[in-house]
Scaffold this active site. Structure first.
Site, PDB file in Angstrom:
ATOM      1  N   TYR A 126       0.792  -1.280  -0.643  1.00  0.00           N
ATOM      2  CA  TYR A 126       0.320   0.009  -0.183  1.00  0.00           C
ATOM      3  C   TYR A 126       0.840   1.339   0.513  1.00  0.00           C
ATOM      4  O   TYR A 126       0.507   2.424   0.161  1.00  0.00           O
ATOM      5  CB  TYR A 126      -1.095  -0.275   1.420  1.00  0.00           C
ATOM      6  CG  TYR A 126      -2.277  -1.173   0.945  1.00  0.00           C
ATOM      7  CD1 TYR A 126      -2.230  -2.066   0.922  1.00  0.00           C
ATOM      8  CD2 TYR A 126      -3.601  -0.630   1.050  1.00  0.00           C
ATOM      9  CE1 TYR A 126      -3.086  -3.377   1.163  1.00  0.00           C
ATOM     10  CE2 TYR A 126      -4.575  -1.921   1.008  1.00  0.00           C
ATOM     11  CZ  TYR A 126      -4.467  -3.067   0.884  1.00  0.00           C
ATOM     12  OH  TYR A 126      -5.164  -3.556   1.203  1.00  0.00           O
ATOM     13  N   LYS A 173       4.494 -14.766   4.615  1.00  0.00           N
ATOM     14  CA  LYS A 173       4.685 -15.334   3.971  1.00  0.00           C
ATOM     15  C   LYS A 173       6.526 -15.309   3.584  1.00  0.00           C
ATOM     16  O   LYS A 173       6.991 -15.012   2.069  1.00  0.00           O
ATOM     17  CB  LYS A 173       4.117 -14.295   2.296  1.00  0.00           C
ATOM     18  CG  LYS A 173       4.306 -15.258   1.307  1.00  0.00           C
ATOM     19  CD  LYS A 173       3.037 -16.662   0.866  1.00  0.00           C
ATOM     20  CE  LYS A 173       3.415 -17.831  -0.058  1.00  0.00           C
ATOM     21  NZ  LYS A 173       2.531 -18.771   0.332  1.00  0.00           N
ATOM     22  N   ASP A 207      -0.824 -19.081   3.700  1.00  0.00           N
ATOM     23  CA  ASP A 207      -1.864 -19.850   2.810  1.00  0.00           C
ATOM     24  C   ASP A 207      -2.409 -20.710   4.217  1.00  0.00           C
ATOM     25  O   ASP A 207      -4.108 -21.478   3.891  1.00  0.00           O
ATOM     26  CB  ASP A 207      -1.877 -20.653   1.868  1.00  0.00           C
ATOM     27  CG  ASP A 207       0.066 -20.629   1.629  1.00  0.00           C
ATOM     28  OD1 ASP A 207       1.005 -20.117   3.115  1.00  0.00           O
ATOM     29  OD2 ASP A 207       0.707 -20.747   1.029  1.00  0.00           O
ATOM     30  N   ASP A 231      -5.589  -7.101   5.222  1.00  0.00           N
ATOM     31  CA  ASP A 231      -7.250  -5.853   4.400  1.00  0.00           C
ATOM     32  C   ASP A 231      -7.949  -7.340   3.691  1.00  0.00           C
ATOM     33  O   ASP A 231      -9.039  -7.497   4.130  1.00  0.00           O
ATOM     34  CB  ASP A 231      -6.559  -5.555   3.003  1.00  0.00           C
ATOM     35  CG  ASP A 231      -7.135  -5.377   3.098  1.00  0.00           C
ATOM     36  OD1 ASP A 231      -8.233  -4.536   2.793  1.00  0.00           O
ATOM     37  OD2 ASP A 231      -7.234  -4.514   1.362  1.00  0.00           O
TER      38      ASP A 231
END
Ligand code: NAD
Length: 336
Positions: A126, A173, A207, A231
Site C-alpha cells: 500500500y 509469507k 496460505d 485487508d
C-alpha cells in the site's frame, strides 16, 4: 461546551446512512459531543474540492484527534490515491484493529469465534510505489521498515497483554518474501522475546493459516500481519461471524484515531435503506472506549446484543427484513 469534538465523515454510498444511524445511537446514549462534519471521497469532489481527501478534512482530524468515518468509494485503476491510504499515511494511523466475534442471534457456521486482527496500516504494497518499467511491464514495491514492523508488533503484544489475551499469531509469507516478510517476522519475534515472553507466540505461513482459520477459527486469538494480508484476512474473518455488517474497526496512531467499519461503500445497496449500520455502531463503541466513555460503550453493547438476540429487527444481511432505520429504532429504544 460539549465534552468531545469528533470529526464526522459521512463518506459515499451507504456511508451517510450508517453514519447518521451511528450518530443517533451515540447521541441517544448521552454522549456530549460536537460533530465537525466534513467530506471525503467522491462526495468531496461533488462538493467542489480538488482532492478526495480535502485539506480541511485532514486538518480537522489533526486538530481534534478523533474521527468517525463512513466508507468511501475508490475508483479502480485510475484517479486519486485512495482516501484511506492517504489518511492512514498522513496521520500515521499505523495500527488497524479489527475485532471479529460471534454474536448471539447472528447465525453462522461457527460458534465462539473471538479474534482480533492487528493490521499494519502504512507500508507493504500500500506504499503506492508503482512503476512502468517499459510499456507492458509494471512493478509495485512492497515496503517494510524496521521501525514500522517493530511498532505494529509492539502494539499487538501490548494490546494482547492489556486485554488478557493468550496468543499472538503472525501470518506471513517469509518463505517467498524473505526480506520484507522476513523483517516483519524478525521484529515480531524480538518484541515477543524481549518484551512479552508471557504471551504465546506463533508464526504461520498465510496460505496454511487461511485454511486453519476456516477449519477452526477458535484456535486463534490475536492475529498480526502486514497491510495487504490484513485487508484480505479481515474480510474473510468477517465472513466467519456474519459478514461485513458486524465487523468494526479502528485505525490508531500516536496523534489521532479514525474509527470505521471494515466494509466499503456498498454501491449495490446504497440509498435503499438496506445497509446494516451495526458495524459502524460497533466502531463507535470502540471510539467510546478510546475516549474513556466505557459505561456508554457497555450500554450500547448491551442494547445491540439484546436487539440481535431478540431477532425481530435484523437487517437483510443477517437474514432479517428490517431497514437501517428500523434496526436503529430498535437499538435506540433499548437505550432509553
Ligand atoms: P463492500 O464492503 O462495499 O461490499 C461488499 C458486499 O457486502 C456488498 O454486497 C455489500 O452490499 C455488502 N455490504 C457491505 N457493507 C454492508 C452493510 N453495512 N450492510 C449490508 N451489506 C453490506 O465492498 P466492495 O463492493 O468491494 O467495495 C465498494 C467500494 O467501497 C469500493 O469503491 C471500495 O474501494 C470501497 N471500500 C472502501 C472502504 C473504506 O472506505 N474503508 C473499505 C472497503 C472498500
Amino acid at each position: 461546551m460539549a465534552k468531545h469534538t469528533i470529526v464526522l465523515i459521512p463518506g459515499d454510498g451507504i456511508g451517510p446512512e450508517v453514519t447518521a444511524a451511528t450518530r443517533r445511537v451515540l447521541e441517544a446514549v448521552g454522549l456530549s459531543v460536537e460533530w465537525v462534519e466534513l467530506p471525503a471521497g467522491a462526495t468531496a469532489l461533488e462538493q467542489g474540492f480538488d482532492n478526495v481527501l480535502p485539506q480541511r478534512t485532514l486538518a480537522a482530524i489533526k486538530a481534534h484527534r478523533v474521527a468517525l468515518k463512513g466508507p468511501v468509494t475508490t475508483p479502480v485503476g485510475k484517479g486519486f490515491k485512495s482516501v484511506n491510504v492517504q489518511l492512514r499515511q498522513a496521520l500515521n494511523l499505523y495500527a488497524a484493529i479489527r475485532p471479529v466475534r460471534s454474536m448471539a442471534g447472528v447465525k453462522t457456521r461457527y460458534e465462539n469465534v473471538d479474534m482480533v486482527i492487528v493490521r499494519e496500516n502504512t507500508e507493504g504494497l500500500y506504499s503506492g510505489i508503482e512503476n512502468e518499467v517499459v510499456p507492458g511491464v509494471v512493478t509495485s514495491m512492497k515496503v517494510a521498515s524496521e521501525p514500522a514492523c517493530t511498532r505494529i508488533a509492539r502494539y499487538a503484544f501490548r494490546y494482547a497483554n492489556r486485554r488478557h489475551r493468550r496468543k499472538v499469531t503472525v501470518f506471513h509469507k517469509a518463505n517467498i518474501m524473505k526480506l520484507t516478510d522476513g523483517l516483519f517476522l524478525k521484529c515480531s519475534k524480538r518484541i515477543h522475546e524481549e518484551e512479552y515472553p508471557n504471551i504465546e507466540y506463533e508464526e504461520v505461513i498465510i496460505d496454511a493459516g487461511c485454511m486453519k482459520l476456516i477449519q477452526d477459527p477458535t484456535k486463534f486469538d490475536v492475529l498480526l500481519m502486514e497491510n495487504l494480508y490484513g485487508d484480505l484476512v479481515s474480510d474473510m474473518c468477517a465472513g466467519l461471524v456474519g459478514g461485513l455488517g458486524v465487523t468494526p474497526g479502528a485505525n490508531i496512531g500516536e496523534e489521532a484515531a479514525v474509527f470505521e467499519a471494515v466494509h466499503g461503500s456498498a454501491p449495490d445497496i446504497a440509498g435503499k435503506g438496506l445497509a446494516n449500520p451495526l458495524a459502524l455502531i460497533m466502531s463507535g463503541v470502540m471510539m467510546l472506549n478510546h475516549l474513556h466513555e466505557e459505561p456508554m460503550a457497555e450500554r450500547i453493547k448491551a442494547a445491540y446484543n439484546a436487539v440481535l438476540a431478540e431477532g425481530a429487527s435484523l437487517t437483510r444481511d443477517l437474514g432479517g427484513t428490517a431497514t437501517t432505520q428500523q434496526f436503529t429504532d430498535a437499538l435506540v429504544a433499548r437505550l432509553k
